[in-house]
Design a protein around this motif. Structure first.
Motif, PDB file in Angstrom:
ATOM      1  N   ILE A 203      31.548  46.167  39.643  1.00 39.33           N
ATOM      2  CA  ILE A 203      32.767  45.979  40.435  1.00 39.33           C
ATOM      3  C   ILE A 203      32.742  44.644  41.176  1.00 39.33           C
ATOM      4  N   PHE A 204      31.556  44.217  41.591  1.00 37.92           N
ATOM      5  CA  PHE A 204      31.458  42.930  42.284  1.00 37.92           C
ATOM      6  C   PHE A 204      31.748  41.771  41.322  1.00 37.92           C
ATOM      7  N   VAL A 205      31.377  41.936  40.066  1.00 31.33           N
ATOM      8  CA  VAL A 205      31.682  40.913  39.063  1.00 31.33           C
ATOM      9  C   VAL A 205      33.199  40.808  38.870  1.00 31.33           C
ATOM     10  N   LEU A 206      33.858  41.971  38.870  1.00 33.62           N
ATOM     11  CA  LEU A 206      35.308  41.993  38.721  1.00 33.62           C
ATOM     12  C   LEU A 206      35.984  41.207  39.846  1.00 33.62           C
ATOM     13  N   PHE A 207      35.610  41.522  41.087  1.00 36.78           N
ATOM     14  CA  PHE A 207      36.227  40.859  42.233  1.00 36.78           C
ATOM     15  C   PHE A 207      35.790  39.400  42.339  1.00 36.78           C
ATOM     16  N   ALA A 208      34.534  39.127  42.016  1.00 38.50           N
ATOM     17  CA  ALA A 208      34.050  37.749  42.084  1.00 38.50           C
ATOM     18  C   ALA A 208      34.800  36.864  41.092  1.00 38.50           C
ATOM     19  N   GLY A 209      35.017  37.377  39.876  1.00 34.29           N
ATOM     20  CA  GLY A 209      35.777  36.612  38.896  1.00 34.29           C
ATOM     21  C   GLY A 209      37.198  36.345  39.359  1.00 34.29           C
ATOM     22  N   PHE A 210      37.803  37.354  39.964  1.00 31.57           N
ATOM     23  CA  PHE A 210      39.174  37.202  40.470  1.00 31.57           C
ATOM     24  C   PHE A 210      39.232  36.139  41.566  1.00 31.57           C
ATOM     25  N   LEU A 211      38.295  36.192  42.518  1.00 36.25           N
ATOM     26  CA  LEU A 211      38.293  35.250  43.638  1.00 36.25           C
ATOM     27  C   LEU A 211      37.984  33.825  43.178  1.00 36.25           C
ATOM     28  N   VAL A 212      37.083  33.689  42.193  1.00 38.88           N
ATOM     29  CA  VAL A 212      36.762  32.356  41.670  1.00 38.88           C
ATOM     30  C   VAL A 212      37.990  31.737  41.009  1.00 38.88           C
ATOM     31  N   LEU A 213      38.719  32.534  40.255  1.00 43.82           N
ATOM     32  CA  LEU A 213      39.929  32.036  39.609  1.00 43.82           C
ATOM     33  C   LEU A 213      40.982  31.640  40.639  1.00 43.82           C
ATOM     34  N   LEU A 214      41.108  32.433  41.704  1.00 44.97           N
ATOM     35  CA  LEU A 214      42.048  32.078  42.767  1.00 44.97           C
ATOM     36  C   LEU A 214      41.646  30.762  43.424  1.00 44.97           C
ATOM     37  N   ALA A 215      40.332  30.604  43.658  1.00 42.19           N
ATOM     38  CA  ALA A 215      39.848  29.366  44.277  1.00 42.19           C
ATOM     39  C   ALA A 215      40.129  28.156  43.384  1.00 42.19           C
ATOM     40  N   ALA A 216      40.177  28.385  42.079  1.00 43.56           N
ATOM     41  CA  ALA A 216      40.495  27.313  41.129  1.00 43.56           C
ATOM     42  C   ALA A 216      42.002  27.108  40.989  1.00 43.56           C
ATOM     43  N   GLU A 217      42.772  27.769  41.855  1.00 46.17           N
ATOM     44  CA  GLU A 217      44.234  27.653  41.898  1.00 46.17           C
ATOM     45  C   GLU A 217      44.909  28.175  40.632  1.00 46.17           C
ATOM     46  N   VAL A 218      44.268  29.165  40.017  1.00 49.86           N
ATOM     47  CA  VAL A 218      44.898  29.868  38.904  1.00 49.86           C
ATOM     48  C   VAL A 218      45.934  30.826  39.484  1.00 49.86           C
ATOM     49  N   PRO A 219      47.142  30.932  38.941  1.00 52.80           N
ATOM     50  CA  PRO A 219      48.141  31.869  39.457  1.00 52.80           C
ATOM     51  C   PRO A 219      47.589  33.282  39.564  1.00 52.80           C
ATOM     52  N   VAL A 220      48.068  34.024  40.569  1.00 55.36           N
ATOM     53  CA  VAL A 220      47.529  35.349  40.868  1.00 55.36           C
ATOM     54  C   VAL A 220      47.584  36.267  39.655  1.00 55.36           C
ATOM     55  N   ALA A 221      48.711  36.305  38.968  1.00 51.63           N
ATOM     56  CA  ALA A 221      48.853  37.209  37.825  1.00 51.63           C
ATOM     57  C   ALA A 221      47.846  36.877  36.729  1.00 51.63           C
ATOM     58  N   ILE A 222      47.671  35.599  36.434  1.00 52.58           N
ATOM     59  CA  ILE A 222      46.711  35.191  35.398  1.00 52.58           C
ATOM     60  C   ILE A 222      45.279  35.511  35.832  1.00 52.58           C
ATOM     61  N   ALA A 223      44.980  35.328  37.114  1.00 50.39           N
ATOM     62  CA  ALA A 223      43.635  35.637  37.619  1.00 50.39           C
ATOM     63  C   ALA A 223      43.334  37.125  37.479  1.00 50.39           C
ATOM     64  N   LEU A 224      44.305  37.974  37.788  1.00 48.05           N
ATOM     65  CA  LEU A 224      44.116  39.417  37.636  1.00 48.05           C
ATOM     66  C   LEU A 224      43.892  39.776  36.166  1.00 48.05           C
ATOM     67  N   PHE A 225      44.696  39.183  35.290  1.00 45.79           N
ATOM     68  CA  PHE A 225      44.604  39.485  33.860  1.00 45.79           C
ATOM     69  C   PHE A 225      43.257  39.053  33.282  1.00 45.79           C
ATOM     70  N   LEU A 226      42.837  37.829  33.584  1.00 41.92           N
ATOM     71  CA  LEU A 226      41.585  37.312  33.015  1.00 41.92           C
ATOM     72  C   LEU A 226      40.368  38.043  33.552  1.00 41.92           C
ATOM     73  N   SER A 227      40.356  38.381  34.835  1.00 40.56           N
ATOM     74  CA  SER A 227      39.202  39.095  35.392  1.00 40.56           C
ATOM     75  C   SER A 227      39.106  40.499  34.800  1.00 40.56           C
ATOM     76  N   SER A 228      40.238  41.148  34.546  1.00 40.71           N
ATOM     77  CA  SER A 228      40.212  42.464  33.898  1.00 40.71           C
ATOM     78  C   SER A 228      39.699  42.361  32.469  1.00 40.71           C
ATOM     79  N   LEU A 229      40.161  41.337  31.745  1.00 43.93           N
ATOM     80  CA  LEU A 229      39.674  41.121  30.380  1.00 43.93           C
ATOM     81  C   LEU A 229      38.170  40.911  30.349  1.00 43.93           C
ATOM     82  N   ALA A 230      37.667  40.081  31.265  1.00 45.35           N
ATOM     83  CA  ALA A 230      36.227  39.801  31.298  1.00 45.35           C
ATOM     84  C   ALA A 230      35.432  41.063  31.591  1.00 45.35           C
ATOM     85  N   TYR A 231      35.913  41.878  32.512  1.00 46.23           N
ATOM     86  CA  TYR A 231      35.203  43.121  32.862  1.00 46.23           C
ATOM     87  C   TYR A 231      35.136  44.053  31.653  1.00 46.23           C
ATOM     88  N   ILE A 232      36.288  44.264  30.980  1.00 45.49           N
ATOM     89  CA  ILE A 232      36.318  45.156  29.819  1.00 45.49           C
ATOM     90  C   ILE A 232      35.389  44.654  28.729  1.00 45.49           C
TER      91      ILE A 232
END
Length: 426
Positions: free
Chosen positions: A3-32
């Motif tokens: 679960i920490f990997v899921l949230f960490a990936g999401f936060l890293v993408l946000l920090a890279a100024e990736v749009p919120v929707a894309i960050a949610l989608f990519l972090s979910s894909l990576a977790y699965i």
């Protein structure tokens, strides 16, 4: 822990100024892909099923109705009526600002629309009458968050769909908290003006004929929230159907008053489509993210933590408030709501907290985050309108956190203020 990997990936993408929707989608894909044997197509399947919900249709309808009513000159009429009614109270146009937002809340379900629509008129008039630009902007930002608490509310639609609760009950639950938040802000303005902390010249007291004339001109706007609320209470239609009727009412009203043309109507439709499309994309991308949290049973781990520290419902809600306020500082409001709801609902049930009550707590929390630096989007809107520096905006908004914080505590720990209306009618 995954679960920490899921949230960490999401936060890293946000920090890279990736749009919120894309960050949610990519972090979910990576977790699965990393932690489960399931195919990646499950993410798209969950997105599609998450959007298969009738109440979600209310989002573009309420957004469109608010845009049309605002474009049909309704904001100016509400402002004129507010000036006649409360402009003479100590605090003057600042009181008008807050009262106008409380009225406008019954038509606009998005805080940004309130800040950009009615706020443009309010800030302009306050500056012309001797109010400082930072104070005018801060007052507008603070009052704008009342809009999504009083129905109709787009963010309430999102929570109702995510938590699978009655949207009608949630709308009713927001009425008293929204009104009391407005009263609390008006008290603060009165104190600031009375103590000389802000320059707030009052308007001459309006006579009865002037009040009557401005009321008559604003009556079409005042009818809309009354129509919506009474329709829900009488079971005349669902909130979604009432949203469609409100759009029809706004269009007819706009053409009757000749403030709406065919070209401006299509402009409002395009603007509403963009706003609704962004919200829908965030909702769709957050569905698999929330589903991972649910099926992973991570809520039981959080429950174990609360049991380990001997927490009761009071401590649980305190931690929830702190966590939501912190996340709300950095992440878009809708995204936080969609992520946190699946994790908090099972815990709330264990502590005996009604999901309707929890929803109002979460929404008020996240709206306060929308006027809190560094990422408070409403701050940037009001700063732009007032043409001031962001540092001036932050200094001016500080006193407004006091009544909002007090109201948040009351809403959190005194459930009747939230639950009385839903329980009374249901």
């Amino acid at each position: 822990m995954p679960i920490f990997v899921l949230f960490a990936g999401f936060l890293v993408l946000l920090a890279a100024e990736v749009p919120v929707a894309i960050a949610l989608f990519l972090s979910s894909l990576a977790y699965i892909d990393i932690f489960t044997p399931m195919p990646l197509s499950i993410v798209v399947q969950r997105m599609a099923s998450g959007l298969d919900s009738f109440p979600l249709i209310a989002i573009p309808l309420f957004v469109l109705a608010g845009n049309i009513l605002n474009g049909a000159g309704i904001a100016a009429r509400i402002y004129a009526f507010a000036v006649a009614l409360v402009g003479h109270i100590r605090g003057g146009l600042a009181q008008v600002n807050i009262f106008g937002s409380m009225v406008f809340a019954g038509m606009s379900g998005v805080a940004q629309a309130d800040a950009a629509g009615l706020g443009t008129i309010e800030i302009k008039h306050m500056k012309q009458h001797g109010y400082s630009a930072p104070f005018a902007a801060a007052c507008t930002a603070a009052s704008a968050i009342i809009g999504p608490v009083i129905p109709p509310s787009v963010i309430m639609v999102v929570y109702a769909v995510t938590a699978q609760v009655s949207l009608t009950k949630l709308f009713l639950a927001g009425i008293i908290p929204g009104l009391t938040m407005g009263v609390a802000l008006m008290i603060l303005v009165y104190v600031l003006a009375a103590t000389g902390r802000v320059v707030a010249p009052t308007e001459p007291r309006a006579n009865i004929p002037v009040i009557a004339i401005t009321f008559w001109k604003a009556l079409p706007a005042l009818v809309a929230p009354i129509f919506l609320t009474s329709g829900m209470l009488m079971g005349f239609a669902t909130p979604t159907e009432l949203g469609a009727l409100t759009v029809l009412y706004a269009v007819v009203l706009g053409f009757i008053t000749k403030d709406l043309t065919v070209s401006s109507l299509f402009a409002h439709i395009r603007q509403s489509a963009v706003t609704s499309g962004i919200l829908t994309l965030i909702i769709a991308a957050a569905v698999p993210f929330g589903w991972i949290i649910s099926v992973g049973n991570y809520a039981s781990g959080l429950l174990g933590f609360f049991e380990a520290i001997g927490a009761n419902w009071v401590v649980f809600l305190l931690i929830v408030n702190i966590a939501l306020l912190v996340f709300g500082l950095f992440i878009e409001t809708t995204a936080v709501l969609l992520i946190a709801t699946p994790a908090l609902l099972p815990l709330a049930a264990v502590f005996g907290i009604d999901p309707i009550h929890l929803g109002v707590i979460m929404i008020v929390n996240l709206l306060i985050g929308a006027i809190t630096p560094p990422m408070g989007v409403i701050l940037f809107i009001c700063q732009h309108i007032a043409e001031i520096r962001f540092s001036e905006m932050i200094r001016a908004i500080l006193p407004f956190y006091i009544p909002l914080g007090i109201m948040l505590l009351i809403i959190t720990y005194w459930s009747p203020i939230v639950m009385w209306l839903p329980n009374y009618f249901y």
